[in-house]
Design a protein around this motif. Structure first.
Motif, PDB file in Angstrom:
ATOM      1  N   ALA A 187       0.825  -1.228  -0.069  1.00  0.00           N
ATOM      2  CA  ALA A 187       0.005   0.232   0.003  1.00  0.00           C
ATOM      3  C   ALA A 187       0.693   1.152  -0.099  1.00  0.00           C
ATOM      4  CB  ALA A 187      -0.964  -0.118   1.227  1.00  0.00           C
ATOM      5  N   LEU A 188       1.977   1.119   0.613  1.00  0.00           N
ATOM      6  CA  LEU A 188       2.886   2.221   0.520  1.00  0.00           C
ATOM      7  C   LEU A 188       3.597   2.477  -0.698  1.00  0.00           C
ATOM      8  CD1 LEU A 188       4.491   1.840   4.262  1.00  0.00           C
ATOM      9  CD2 LEU A 188       3.116   3.620   3.507  1.00  0.00           C
ATOM     10  N   VAL A 189       3.832   1.725  -1.408  1.00  0.00           N
ATOM     11  CA  VAL A 189       4.545   1.765  -2.657  1.00  0.00           C
ATOM     12  C   VAL A 189       3.940   2.598  -3.789  1.00  0.00           C
ATOM     13  CG1 VAL A 189       5.542   0.605  -4.647  1.00  0.00           C
ATOM     14  CG2 VAL A 189       6.123  -0.348  -2.422  1.00  0.00           C
ATOM     15  N   GLY A 190       4.429   3.385  -4.153  1.00  0.00           N
ATOM     16  CA  GLY A 190       3.925   4.646  -5.268  1.00  0.00           C
ATOM     17  C   GLY A 190       3.435   5.813  -4.556  1.00  0.00           C
TER      18      GLY A 190
ATOM     19  N   ARG B 156      -0.812  -0.036  15.451  1.00  0.00           N
ATOM     20  CA  ARG B 156      -1.105   1.003  14.651  1.00  0.00           C
ATOM     21  C   ARG B 156      -0.376   2.297  14.940  1.00  0.00           C
ATOM     22  NH1 ARG B 156      -6.585  -0.835  15.102  1.00  0.00           N
ATOM     23  NH2 ARG B 156      -7.040   0.411  17.137  1.00  0.00           N
ATOM     24  N   VAL B 157      -0.395   2.673  16.274  1.00  0.00           N
ATOM     25  CA  VAL B 157       0.215   3.922  16.543  1.00  0.00           C
ATOM     26  C   VAL B 157       1.783   3.702  16.531  1.00  0.00           C
ATOM     27  CG1 VAL B 157       0.738   5.131  18.572  1.00  0.00           C
ATOM     28  CG2 VAL B 157      -1.534   4.136  18.611  1.00  0.00           C
ATOM     29  N   LEU B 158       2.431   2.541  16.786  1.00  0.00           N
ATOM     30  CA  LEU B 158       3.802   2.477  16.757  1.00  0.00           C
ATOM     31  C   LEU B 158       4.176   2.570  15.344  1.00  0.00           C
ATOM     32  CD1 LEU B 158       4.540   0.051  19.673  1.00  0.00           C
ATOM     33  CD2 LEU B 158       4.590   2.621  19.624  1.00  0.00           C
ATOM     34  N   THR B 159       3.524   1.802  14.458  1.00  0.00           N
ATOM     35  CA  THR B 159       3.789   1.603  13.003  1.00  0.00           C
ATOM     36  C   THR B 159       3.666   3.131  12.311  1.00  0.00           C
ATOM     37  OG1 THR B 159       2.975  -0.521  12.623  1.00  0.00           O
ATOM     38  CG2 THR B 159       3.034   0.777  10.662  1.00  0.00           C
ATOM     39  N   GLY B 160       2.749   3.829  12.834  1.00  0.00           N
ATOM     40  CA  GLY B 160       2.648   5.459  12.422  1.00  0.00           C
ATOM     41  C   GLY B 160       3.860   6.212  12.750  1.00  0.00           C
ATOM     42  N   ARG B 161       4.314   6.100  13.922  1.00  0.00           N
ATOM     43  CA  ARG B 161       5.569   6.827  14.417  1.00  0.00           C
ATOM     44  C   ARG B 161       6.864   6.157  13.587  1.00  0.00           C
ATOM     45  NH1 ARG B 161       4.435   6.402  21.013  1.00  0.00           N
ATOM     46  NH2 ARG B 161       2.575   7.765  20.760  1.00  0.00           N
ATOM     47  N   ALA B 162       6.719   4.951  13.697  1.00  0.00           N
ATOM     48  CA  ALA B 162       8.128   4.103  12.943  1.00  0.00           C
ATOM     49  C   ALA B 162       8.189   4.802  11.388  1.00  0.00           C
ATOM     50  CB  ALA B 162       7.977   3.067  12.874  1.00  0.00           C
ATOM     51  N   LEU B 163       6.754   4.967  10.541  1.00  0.00           N
ATOM     52  CA  LEU B 163       6.677   5.459   9.114  1.00  0.00           C
ATOM     53  C   LEU B 163       7.257   6.894   9.156  1.00  0.00           C
ATOM     54  CD1 LEU B 163       3.846   3.466   8.046  1.00  0.00           C
ATOM     55  CD2 LEU B 163       6.207   3.156   7.172  1.00  0.00           C
TER      56      LEU B 163
ATOM     57  N   GLU C 140      -2.997   2.103   9.544  1.00  0.00           N
ATOM     58  CA  GLU C 140      -4.078   1.597   9.944  1.00  0.00           C
ATOM     59  C   GLU C 140      -4.053   0.045   9.787  1.00  0.00           C
ATOM     60  OE1 GLU C 140      -6.885   2.750  11.850  1.00  0.00           O
ATOM     61  OE2 GLU C 140      -5.460   4.655  12.109  1.00  0.00           O
ATOM     62  N   LEU C 141      -3.321  -0.087   8.623  1.00  0.00           N
ATOM     63  CA  LEU C 141      -3.528  -1.536   8.205  1.00  0.00           C
ATOM     64  C   LEU C 141      -2.837  -2.618   9.423  1.00  0.00           C
ATOM     65  CD1 LEU C 141      -2.663  -1.482   4.348  1.00  0.00           C
ATOM     66  CD2 LEU C 141      -4.937  -1.877   5.699  1.00  0.00           C
ATOM     67  N   ALA C 142      -1.828  -2.029  10.003  1.00  0.00           N
ATOM     68  CA  ALA C 142      -1.161  -2.733  11.116  1.00  0.00           C
ATOM     69  C   ALA C 142      -2.175  -3.194  12.180  1.00  0.00           C
ATOM     70  CB  ALA C 142      -0.063  -1.686  11.685  1.00  0.00           C
ATOM     71  N   GLY C 143      -3.320  -2.370  12.263  1.00  0.00           N
ATOM     72  CA  GLY C 143      -4.144  -2.680  13.346  1.00  0.00           C
ATOM     73  C   GLY C 143      -5.397  -3.800  12.886  1.00  0.00           C
TER      74      GLY C 143
END
Length: 286
Positions: free
Chosen positions: A232-235, A271-278, A248-251
């Motif tokens: 989903a991130l690519v592009g 969800r929260v930690l993936t958002g921060r890491a990204l 959100e997909l991490a949740g």
């Protein structure tokens, strides 16, 4: 508590260690001892023989091999934490190591010991999963190489056989200028993570994401890559809205419930930690 009686062996070469392991019944390998020794003291483990790998020089060291980083299994976590090569070419590992135990445990703990123990909340297996590492395993029949996606078999169970020794790890490196981020939540600093998230991002010439890697720890029996989120991130342009939408997909994962946290809480943390890491990876990647 103290450990049950055992016979101690101190081989000087990898071949000697493999030979001992193949010939002795109920033997355990001693690397840093930060997990093994407490388990022996509590008598969760009762080995008859302890094979100490600390005198085998060939099992330690950090070597840059073009686009790969080779790390000997007996390399101390503290050495990795302060390695200039790791900082420059594999910064995700350096950042994750800051969350591993405390200075005293990192002085003795080894990367090979952590991978062999394979705690589902451990940071070093998470980084190896994020980088699609290859694990080198020595046995009486020779050496074999196992992709990290095939290394973990179940909870705290790996592909290393009873007569085998994890000897080295190779990390395929991302291009210079890539972005990285690592965030975790633990009850106390130095504890194993309730949930952790590791992210890697590469951009193309137009600034869009050309490649992504997202890995969770603490949600199941081992590190969990999220290929749907990566695709989903690519592009996309790594702006706040797009990153938050992808996070959100991490949740949506299946997450375990235990005495530390419910599955719902782990999904929230994912969800929260993936958002921060990204967000960190996007900020750092040029």
């Amino acid at each position: 508590m103290k450990p049950a009686p055992f016979d101690y062996h101190a081989p000087g070469t990898l071949a000697e260690a493999v030979g001992l392991l193949a010939s002795l019944e109920n033997a355990k390998l001693l690397a840093g001892g930060q997990s093994l020794v407490p388990m022996m003291n509590f008598r969760y483990l009762l080995p008859d023989h302890l094979i100490d790998l600390n005198g085998i020089a060939e099992l330690a060291g950090i070597t840059l091999l073009g686009d790969r980083l080779r790390i000997g299994a007996m390399t101390r976590q503290r050495e990795l934490e302060f390695s200039a090569i790791v900082a420059q070419r594999c910064p995700l590992l350096k950042e994750a190591l800051a969350h591993v135990g405390h200075r005293q445990t990192r002085n003795r703990g080894t990367i090979g010991g952590s991978l062999s123990h394979f705690d589902p909340s451990a940071e070093q297996p998470t980084v190896c999963a994020a980088h699609d590492a290859v694990v080198e395993i020595a046995s009486p029949g020779g050496t074999r190489r196992v992709p990290f996606a095939e290394f973990g078999l179940d909870f705290m169970t790996t592909a290393v056989g009873p007569d085998e020794v994890l000897s080295a790890i190779e990390l395929p490196l991302w291009s210079p200028g890539h972005g990285w981020g690592f965030h975790e939540f633990a009850r106390r600093r130095g504890d194993f993570a309730i949930v952790a998230s590791a992210a890697l991002i590469e951009r193309d010439g137009s600034g869009r994401i050309a490649r992504a890697s997202v890995t969770l720890a603490g949600t199941g029996t081992g590190p969990l890559r999220l290929p749907r989120l990566e695709d989903a991130l690519v592009g996309t342009v790594p702006e706040a809205g797009a990153l938050a939408e992808a996070a959100e997909l991490a949740g949506e994962i299946d997450a375990v419930s235990d005495i530390h946290a419910s599955g719902d809480y782990r999904r929230h943390l994912a969800r929260v930690l993936t958002g921060r890491a990204l967000a960190d990876a996007a900020r750092r990647g040029g």
